[in-house]
Design a protein around this motif. Structure first.
Motif, PDB file in Angstrom:
ATOM      1  N   GLY A   1       0.793  -1.223   0.000  1.00  0.00           N
ATOM      2  CA  GLY A   1       0.000   0.000   0.000  1.00  0.00           C
ATOM      3  C   GLY A   1       0.826   1.273   0.000  1.00  0.00           C
ATOM      4  O   GLY A   1       0.291   2.367  -0.155  1.00  0.00           O
ATOM      5  N   ALA A   2       2.124   1.147   0.163  1.00  0.00           N
ATOM      6  CA  ALA A   2       2.987   2.331   0.244  1.00  0.00           C
ATOM      7  C   ALA A   2       3.141   2.976  -1.129  1.00  0.00           C
ATOM      8  O   ALA A   2       3.060   2.309  -2.164  1.00  0.00           O
ATOM      9  CB  ALA A   2       4.353   1.946   0.796  1.00  0.00           C
ATOM     10  N   GLY A   3       3.412   4.261  -1.136  1.00  0.00           N
ATOM     11  CA  GLY A   3       3.642   4.987  -2.376  1.00  0.00           C
ATOM     12  C   GLY A   3       4.930   4.538  -3.040  1.00  0.00           C
ATOM     13  O   GLY A   3       5.811   3.965  -2.406  1.00  0.00           O
ATOM     14  N   LYS A   4       5.038   4.813  -4.311  1.00  0.00           N
ATOM     15  CA  LYS A   4       6.191   4.371  -5.103  1.00  0.00           C
ATOM     16  C   LYS A   4       7.064   5.541  -5.554  1.00  0.00           C
ATOM     17  O   LYS A   4       7.882   5.387  -6.447  1.00  0.00           O
ATOM     18  CB  LYS A   4       5.703   3.607  -6.341  1.00  0.00           C
ATOM     19  N   ALA A   5       6.907   6.697  -4.935  1.00  0.00           N
ATOM     20  CA  ALA A   5       7.617   7.894  -5.394  1.00  0.00           C
ATOM     21  C   ALA A   5       9.135   7.702  -5.402  1.00  0.00           C
ATOM     22  O   ALA A   5       9.807   8.087  -6.362  1.00  0.00           O
ATOM     23  CB  ALA A   5       7.242   9.101  -4.541  1.00  0.00           C
ATOM     24  N   GLY A   6       9.693   7.100  -4.361  1.00  0.00           N
ATOM     25  CA  GLY A   6      11.143   6.889  -4.305  1.00  0.00           C
ATOM     26  C   GLY A   6      11.629   5.973  -5.408  1.00  0.00           C
ATOM     27  O   GLY A   6      12.657   6.236  -6.053  1.00  0.00           O
ATOM     28  N   GLU A   7      10.903   4.894  -5.655  1.00  0.00           N
ATOM     29  CA  GLU A   7      11.284   3.953  -6.704  1.00  0.00           C
ATOM     30  C   GLU A   7      11.177   4.601  -8.082  1.00  0.00           C
ATOM     31  O   GLU A   7      12.042   4.422  -8.937  1.00  0.00           O
ATOM     32  CB  GLU A   7      10.408   2.692  -6.634  1.00  0.00           C
TER      33      GLU A   7
ATOM     34  N   GLU B   1      11.575  -2.069  -4.767  1.00  0.00           N
ATOM     35  CA  GLU B   1      10.360  -2.640  -4.189  1.00  0.00           C
ATOM     36  C   GLU B   1       9.142  -2.280  -5.045  1.00  0.00           C
ATOM     37  O   GLU B   1       8.262  -1.538  -4.638  1.00  0.00           O
ATOM     38  CB  GLU B   1      10.180  -2.168  -2.752  1.00  0.00           C
ATOM     39  N   LEU B   2       9.119  -2.841  -6.237  1.00  0.00           N
ATOM     40  CA  LEU B   2       7.996  -2.651  -7.157  1.00  0.00           C
ATOM     41  C   LEU B   2       7.346  -4.002  -7.446  1.00  0.00           C
ATOM     42  O   LEU B   2       6.868  -4.253  -8.541  1.00  0.00           O
ATOM     43  CB  LEU B   2       8.481  -1.997  -8.453  1.00  0.00           C
ATOM     44  N   PHE B   3       7.335  -4.862  -6.457  1.00  0.00           N
ATOM     45  CA  PHE B   3       6.843  -6.230  -6.639  1.00  0.00           C
ATOM     46  C   PHE B   3       5.404  -6.261  -7.128  1.00  0.00           C
ATOM     47  O   PHE B   3       5.053  -7.084  -7.970  1.00  0.00           O
ATOM     48  CB  PHE B   3       6.969  -7.025  -5.339  1.00  0.00           C
ATOM     49  N   ASP B   4       4.574  -5.370  -6.626  1.00  0.00           N
ATOM     50  CA  ASP B   4       3.169  -5.346  -7.045  1.00  0.00           C
ATOM     51  C   ASP B   4       3.019  -4.828  -8.473  1.00  0.00           C
ATOM     52  O   ASP B   4       2.060  -5.154  -9.151  1.00  0.00           O
ATOM     53  CB  ASP B   4       2.303  -4.547  -6.079  1.00  0.00           C
ATOM     54  N   TRP B   5       3.975  -4.051  -8.974  1.00  0.00           N
ATOM     55  CA  TRP B   5       3.931  -3.592 -10.353  1.00  0.00           C
ATOM     56  C   TRP B   5       4.210  -4.734 -11.322  1.00  0.00           C
ATOM     57  O   TRP B   5       3.788  -4.700 -12.463  1.00  0.00           O
ATOM     58  CB  TRP B   5       4.986  -2.515 -10.586  1.00  0.00           C
TER      59      TRP B   5
ATOM     60  N   SER C   1      -1.738  -1.901 -12.512  1.00  0.00           N
ATOM     61  CA  SER C   1      -1.484  -0.771 -11.629  1.00  0.00           C
ATOM     62  C   SER C   1      -1.665   0.519 -12.419  1.00  0.00           C
ATOM     63  O   SER C   1      -0.973   0.729 -13.420  1.00  0.00           O
ATOM     64  CB  SER C   1      -0.058  -0.859 -11.075  1.00  0.00           C
ATOM     65  N   ARG C   2      -2.574   1.354 -11.974  1.00  0.00           N
ATOM     66  CA  ARG C   2      -2.769   2.652 -12.637  1.00  0.00           C
ATOM     67  C   ARG C   2      -1.518   3.510 -12.517  1.00  0.00           C
ATOM     68  O   ARG C   2      -1.150   4.214 -13.451  1.00  0.00           O
ATOM     69  CB  ARG C   2      -3.966   3.382 -12.041  1.00  0.00           C
TER      70      ARG C   2
ATOM     71  N   ALA D   1       0.528   4.926 -15.695  1.00  0.00           N
ATOM     72  CA  ALA D   1       0.752   6.369 -15.843  1.00  0.00           C
ATOM     73  C   ALA D   1       2.247   6.663 -15.983  1.00  0.00           C
ATOM     74  O   ALA D   1       2.658   7.479 -16.818  1.00  0.00           O
ATOM     75  CB  ALA D   1       0.164   7.130 -14.654  1.00  0.00           C
ATOM     76  N   PHE D   2       3.063   5.985 -15.195  1.00  0.00           N
ATOM     77  CA  PHE D   2       4.509   6.185 -15.286  1.00  0.00           C
ATOM     78  C   PHE D   2       5.039   5.683 -16.629  1.00  0.00           C
ATOM     79  O   PHE D   2       5.837   6.365 -17.284  1.00  0.00           O
ATOM     80  CB  PHE D   2       5.226   5.491 -14.126  1.00  0.00           C
ATOM     81  N   PHE D   3       4.598   4.518 -17.074  1.00  0.00           N
ATOM     82  CA  PHE D   3       5.030   3.993 -18.363  1.00  0.00           C
ATOM     83  C   PHE D   3       4.643   4.959 -19.487  1.00  0.00           C
ATOM     84  O   PHE D   3       5.420   5.174 -20.422  1.00  0.00           O
ATOM     85  CB  PHE D   3       4.423   2.618 -18.626  1.00  0.00           C
TER      86      PHE D   3
END
Length: 192
Positions: A79-85, A115-119, A124-125, A129-131
């Protein structure tokens, strides 16, 4: 719910020639490249079927070796944000976009030891969006022919994303014995 994980890092993986070769072997399997060789500077790291491929880590400004050592055991919160990754991937893109490559078509392969295991396995929206942003900023503008992102799961596998073609390929690491992999562990990571 937090998930505890462990990273298996093969001996010698941090040597440039080893990790580049492992990443390229994973790409070769995912993309079915036929003709390939090591690049000779100022060429990218590899030439495959007429495409130059530069290999890098998504590790931000820290030295890759130090960053990866920090992630050998850890806790992942889906549930954590992915901004750092995301910033680490952006840093790798920006760093490699500044280089000169002598090939007509150059692509970038980024090994995302993040830590992008859920991606990796789910929709994942945020990922999409990042892609889309990467395609607009780096592929549509011609900076790179395509960008390959190699994302880990917690099941000893990697997912190779070709952002130009919007394709995903799953690779079981048992086929690439020198490749690192992540596994989920129990008891807060103390099950050794």
């Amino acid at each position: 719910m937090e998930i505890f994980y462990r990273l298996f890092l093969p001996p010698d993986f941090m040597k440039k020639e080893v990790n580049e070769s492992v990443v390229f072997a994973m790409l070769k399997a995912a993309k079915n490249f036929q003709v390939s060789r090591r690049g000779i500077p100022p060429e990218p790291d590899f030439i495959a079927d007429g495409e130059g491929i530069e290999v890098t880590f998504a590790a931000g400004r820290e030295a890759s070796r130090d960053f990866i050592r920090q992630t050998c055991d850890g806790r992942f919160d889906p549930g954590a944000g992915k901004a750092g990754e995301i910033e680490r991937i952006k840093s790798a893109l920006s760093r490699k976009a500044e280089k000169f490559y002598s090939t007509r078509r150059t692509s970038l392969a980024i090994l995302c030891m993040l830590e992008l295991f859920d991606w990796a396995a789910e929709e994942s929206r945020e990922r999409e969006a990042f892609f889309h942003w990467v395609r607009r900023e780096y592929i549509d503008t011609g900076i790179f022919h395509t960008v390959y992102l190699l994302l880990p799961s917690l099941n000893q596998e990697w997912f190779v994303y070709d952002l130009r073609r919007e394709e995903r390929r799953r690779l079981l690491i048992l086929n690439y014995l020198q490749a690192p992999y992540y596994t989920a562990v129990h008891n807060g990571g103390n099950d050794r």
